[in-house]
Scaffold this motif. Structure first.
Motif, mmCIF file in Angstrom:
data_model
loop_
_atom_site.group_PDB
_atom_site.id
_atom_site.type_symbol
_atom_site.label_atom_id
_atom_site.label_comp_id
_atom_site.label_asym_id
_atom_site.label_seq_id
_atom_site.Cartn_x
_atom_site.Cartn_y
_atom_site.Cartn_z
ATOM 1 N N ALA A 355 0.817 -1.212 0.000
ATOM 2 C CA ALA A 355 0.000 0.000 0.000
ATOM 3 C C ALA A 355 0.849 1.260 0.000
ATOM 4 C CB ALA A 355 -0.943 -0.006 1.202
ATOM 5 N N SER A 356 2.015 1.209 0.625
ATOM 6 C CA SER A 356 2.860 2.404 0.706
ATOM 7 C C SER A 356 3.369 2.846 -0.664
ATOM 8 C CB SER A 356 4.041 2.143 1.640
ATOM 9 O OG SER A 356 4.890 1.129 1.125
ATOM 10 N N ALA A 357 3.313 1.961 -1.659
ATOM 11 C CA ALA A 357 3.754 2.316 -3.011
ATOM 12 C C ALA A 357 2.690 3.106 -3.775
ATOM 13 C CB ALA A 357 4.110 1.051 -3.793
ATOM 14 N N TYR A 358 1.510 3.249 -3.177
ATOM 15 C CA TYR A 358 0.397 3.945 -3.824
ATOM 16 C C TYR A 358 -0.123 5.032 -2.898
ATOM 17 C CZ TYR A 358 0.404 0.024 -7.094
ATOM 18 O OH TYR A 358 0.771 -0.911 -8.027
ATOM 19 N N PRO A 359 0.537 6.197 -2.872
ATOM 20 C CA PRO A 359 0.130 7.272 -1.957
ATOM 21 C C PRO A 359 -1.323 7.696 -2.118
ATOM 22 C CG PRO A 359 2.260 7.758 -2.962
ATOM 23 C CD PRO A 359 1.719 6.563 -3.672
ATOM 24 N N MET A 360 -1.902 7.502 -3.308
ATOM 25 C CA MET A 360 -3.288 7.937 -3.519
ATOM 26 C C MET A 360 -4.278 7.165 -2.661
ATOM 27 S SD MET A 360 -2.476 5.574 -5.982
ATOM 28 C CE MET A 360 -3.197 4.311 -7.063
ATOM 29 N N LEU A 361 -3.862 6.015 -2.118
ATOM 30 C CA LEU A 361 -4.752 5.241 -1.269
ATOM 31 C C LEU A 361 -5.100 5.975 0.025
ATOM 32 C CD1 LEU A 361 -3.200 1.664 -1.674
ATOM 33 C CD2 LEU A 361 -5.216 2.613 -2.813
ATOM 34 N N GLY A 362 -4.316 6.968 0.372
ATOM 35 C CA GLY A 362 -4.599 7.761 1.557
ATOM 36 C C GLY A 362 -5.421 8.998 1.286
ATOM 37 N N LYS A 363 -5.852 9.184 0.039
ATOM 38 C CA LYS A 363 -6.651 10.356 -0.311
ATOM 39 C C LYS A 363 -8.127 10.104 0.000
ATOM 40 C CE LYS A 363 -3.557 12.094 -3.931
ATOM 41 N NZ LYS A 363 -3.434 12.450 -5.366
ATOM 42 N N PRO A 364 -8.932 11.161 0.065
ATOM 43 C CA PRO A 364 -10.354 10.991 0.387
ATOM 44 C C PRO A 364 -11.089 10.088 -0.603
ATOM 45 C CG PRO A 364 -9.723 13.280 0.670
ATOM 46 C CD PRO A 364 -8.555 12.583 0.012
ATOM 47 N N GLY A 365 -12.130 9.454 -0.090
ATOM 48 C CA GLY A 365 -12.888 8.504 -0.895
ATOM 49 C C GLY A 365 -12.062 7.275 -1.205
ATOM 50 N N LEU A 366 -12.255 6.717 -2.392
ATOM 51 C CA LEU A 366 -11.445 5.570 -2.808
ATOM 52 C C LEU A 366 -10.021 5.980 -3.145
ATOM 53 C CD1 LEU A 366 -14.148 3.791 -4.990
ATOM 54 C CD2 LEU A 366 -13.143 2.889 -2.894
ATOM 55 N N GLY A 367 -9.819 7.243 -3.484
ATOM 56 C CA GLY A 367 -8.478 7.777 -3.670
ATOM 57 C C GLY A 367 -7.866 7.549 -5.030
ATOM 58 N N VAL A 368 -8.464 6.688 -5.842
ATOM 59 C CA VAL A 368 -7.858 6.375 -7.132
ATOM 60 C C VAL A 368 -8.174 7.471 -8.147
ATOM 61 C CG1 VAL A 368 -7.765 3.882 -6.834
ATOM 62 C CG2 VAL A 368 -9.848 4.919 -7.690
ATOM 63 N N THR A 369 -7.264 7.654 -9.084
ATOM 64 C CA THR A 369 -7.457 8.636 -10.148
ATOM 65 C C THR A 369 -7.648 7.911 -11.465
ATOM 66 O OG1 THR A 369 -5.055 8.800 -10.412
ATOM 67 C CG2 THR A 369 -6.116 10.436 -8.999
ATOM 68 N N PHE A 370 -8.450 8.492 -12.345
ATOM 69 C CA PHE A 370 -8.883 7.789 -13.542
ATOM 70 C C PHE A 370 -8.353 8.422 -14.812
ATOM 71 C CE2 PHE A 370 -12.398 7.354 -10.421
ATOM 72 C CZ PHE A 370 -12.215 6.002 -10.146
ATOM 73 N N ASN A 371 -8.094 7.554 -15.784
ATOM 74 C CA ASN A 371 -7.871 7.994 -17.149
ATOM 75 C C ASN A 371 -9.245 8.185 -17.769
ATOM 76 O OD1 ASN A 371 -7.523 8.101 -19.955
ATOM 77 N ND2 ASN A 371 -5.696 6.809 -19.890
ATOM 78 N N ARG A 372 -9.696 9.425 -17.904
ATOM 79 C CA ARG A 372 -11.071 9.690 -18.293
ATOM 80 C C ARG A 372 -11.388 9.180 -19.699
ATOM 81 N NH1 ARG A 372 -13.364 10.453 -13.558
ATOM 82 N NH2 ARG A 372 -15.112 11.603 -14.441
ATOM 83 N N GLU A 373 -10.382 9.050 -20.550
ATOM 84 C CA GLU A 373 -10.643 8.542 -21.902
ATOM 85 C C GLU A 373 -11.076 7.079 -21.867
ATOM 86 O OE1 GLU A 373 -7.244 9.171 -24.305
ATOM 87 O OE2 GLU A 373 -7.360 11.355 -24.241
ATOM 88 N N ILE A 374 -10.644 6.358 -20.825
ATOM 89 C CA ILE A 374 -10.995 4.945 -20.726
ATOM 90 C C ILE A 374 -12.271 4.765 -19.919
ATOM 91 C CG2 ILE A 374 -10.214 2.676 -19.944
ATOM 92 C CD1 ILE A 374 -7.355 3.658 -20.356
ATOM 93 N N SER A 375 -12.369 5.413 -18.755
ATOM 94 C CA SER A 375 -13.542 5.241 -17.915
ATOM 95 C C SER A 375 -14.744 5.999 -18.449
ATOM 96 C CB SER A 375 -13.247 5.670 -16.486
ATOM 97 O OG SER A 375 -12.861 7.020 -16.421
ATOM 98 N N HIS A 376 -14.505 6.995 -19.340
ATOM 99 C CA HIS A 376 -15.590 7.768 -19.939
ATOM 100 C C HIS A 376 -15.448 7.788 -21.458
ATOM 101 C CE1 HIS A 376 -15.657 9.011 -15.780
ATOM 102 N NE2 HIS A 376 -16.839 9.559 -15.962
ATOM 103 N N PRO A 377 -15.568 6.617 -22.107
ATOM 104 C CA PRO A 377 -15.385 6.581 -23.553
ATOM 105 C C PRO A 377 -16.478 7.362 -24.262
ATOM 106 C CG PRO A 377 -16.319 4.513 -22.776
ATOM 107 C CD PRO A 377 -15.953 5.320 -21.555
ATOM 108 N N GLU A 378 -16.159 7.856 -25.440
ATOM 109 C CA GLU A 378 -17.166 8.549 -26.242
ATOM 110 C C GLU A 378 -18.235 7.550 -26.676
ATOM 111 O OE1 GLU A 378 -17.353 11.749 -26.859
ATOM 112 O OE2 GLU A 378 -15.539 12.138 -25.683
ATOM 113 N N THR A 379 -19.478 7.979 -26.613
ATOM 114 C CA THR A 379 -20.578 7.108 -27.002
ATOM 115 C C THR A 379 -21.271 7.649 -28.225
ATOM 116 O OG1 THR A 379 -22.052 8.268 -25.492
ATOM 117 C CG2 THR A 379 -20.946 6.310 -24.649
#
Length: 379
Positions: A355-379
């Motif tokens: 877990a220490s290799a992923y500092p974002m895990l300590g951020k609010p909520g789930l903490g993960v950041t997204f590549n919006r082009e993949i998680s929000h593909p054009e429809t």
């Protein structure tokens, strides 16, 4: 903490399709791409929470279409009702039967809401749910081997071994000859490994399972779902005949099913997959109930999960402590051509994710950041 000023504007539902680098096969299905529900919940102030689930017809009877219908049916009620963790839990209690029938659909909604509420309050999911923080936790994953021909199976097993894996799970085909040929690779190794098998409900009844598994001639430490779903009274016969534990997966999707399990507790292991269980809160409830019975758990994964569900499962695995017997998932871009998260959450050498290799895990909520082009593909 107070989040009385949280106001939900809308939910956005989409299907997420990402191709696999290689097909994955087991007795119930063969997959070459994700089959995933992705839900964003957008607050009135523009903040966004994201959730994921993997509905499977052969696990909970759900599909992408039924998940979409569930979300549509409850969207207005959720917008009106949810302002904080307490109102979320109250809504779940009021809709328990519908969630029981649609756990994967609810999982994506719940994770999105938890992510948003955590961000709104500036706290991690662990703090929000009052469970053990991830901090510097170290997670060790199982090497999972699909039902491939013996040559390909052996090559993959050897690759896992070379990078330090010693805990293995193999999918069975139902053909004694095919599966015996696959198992031969483990007999060649001098290192001690632990191996469990997943039959995905291959055999109709206990006698057939006992005969087929006995003829394999391999001492698995546990066998997962050897017979048709929900035959809880028959499973102890298999455990005793093969001198191993039985892992419940398709036959266990809600906490009330613990009452169906006879003593001793050592006969059983419960596979807690967050999507199958209906989200994080219900997964943690199952964990605590299993712990109280002395039943061990495996924190599992659906094939094709992205890093968002991997992140959610870390919460359960960390909370499990000594109740955790094994952990699955975190394949990231080892399986997916692309992951929605940047960087992807995935194991390294020996199946270790620190877990220490992923500092974002300590951020609010789930903490993960997204590549919006993949998680929000054009429809």
């Amino acid at each position: 903490m107070s989040s009385s000023d949280l106001s939900i504007d809308r939910f956005e539902f989409r299907e997420l399709g990402i191709r696999f680098k290689t097909a994955f096969r087991h007795a119930a299905a063969e997959r070459t791409a994700t089959e995933t529900v992705w839900i964003d919940v957008v607050a009135s102030d523009g903040a966004v929470g994201s959730g994921e689930s993997c509905p499977r017809s052969y696990v909970t009877g759900e599909t992408i279409a039924t998940a979409r219908a569930f979300a549509s049916r409850h969207e207005a009620s959720l917008r009106r009702s949810i302002t904080d963790i307490e109102t979320l839990q109250a809504w779940m209690a009021d809709h328990e039967e519908d969630i029981d029938a649609n756990p994967a659909a609810w999982c994506a909604l719940e994770l999105a809401l938890l992510d948003l509420i955590g961000k709104h309050n500036g706290v991690t999911i662990e703090t929000l749910l009052s469970v053990r923080p991830l901090a510097d936790a170290v997670f060790r994953y199982t090497a999972v081997l699909g039902d491939a021909p013996a040559t390909a199976f052996h090559a993959m097993a050897e690759r896992y071994r070379e990078v330090g894996f010693r805990d293995f799970k193999t999918k069975l085909s139902g053909s004694v000859e095919r599966d015996r040929a696959k198992m031969a690779v483990f007999g060649k190794w001098t290192e001690s490994v632990r191996l469990r098998a997943d039959a995905n409900n291959l055999w109709p009844a206990a006698d057939e399972a006992i005969d087929a598994l006995g003829r394999l001639g391999y001492a698995f430490f546990a066998i997962e779902e050897p017979i048709g779903k929900d035959q809880h009274a028959e499973l102890p016969r298999i455990a005793h005949a093969l001198n191993c534990a039985v892992i419940l997966d398709e036959s266990f999707s809600r906490v009330q099913q613990l009452s169906l399990l006879c003593d001793p507790a050592a006969l059983w292991l419960v596979n807690i997959r967050v999507s199958k269980m209906g989200g994080l809160i219900r997964s943690l409830q199952v964990l605590e109930a299993a712990r109280a019975r002395g039943i061990g758990v495996i924190v599992g994964a659906q094939v094709g999960e992205t890093s968002l569900l991997t992140r959610a499962a870390l919460t359960v695995a960390c909370a499990a402590g000594n109740t955790l017997v094994a952990q699955e998932g975190a394949f990231g871009t080892l399986l997916l051509e692309r992951d929605v998260c940047d960087p992807p959450l995935m194991f390294g050498a020996g199946g270790v994710l620190n877990a220490s290799a992923y500092p974002m895990l300590g951020k609010p909520g789930l903490g993960v950041t997204f590549n919006r082009e993949i998680s929000h593909p054009e429809t």
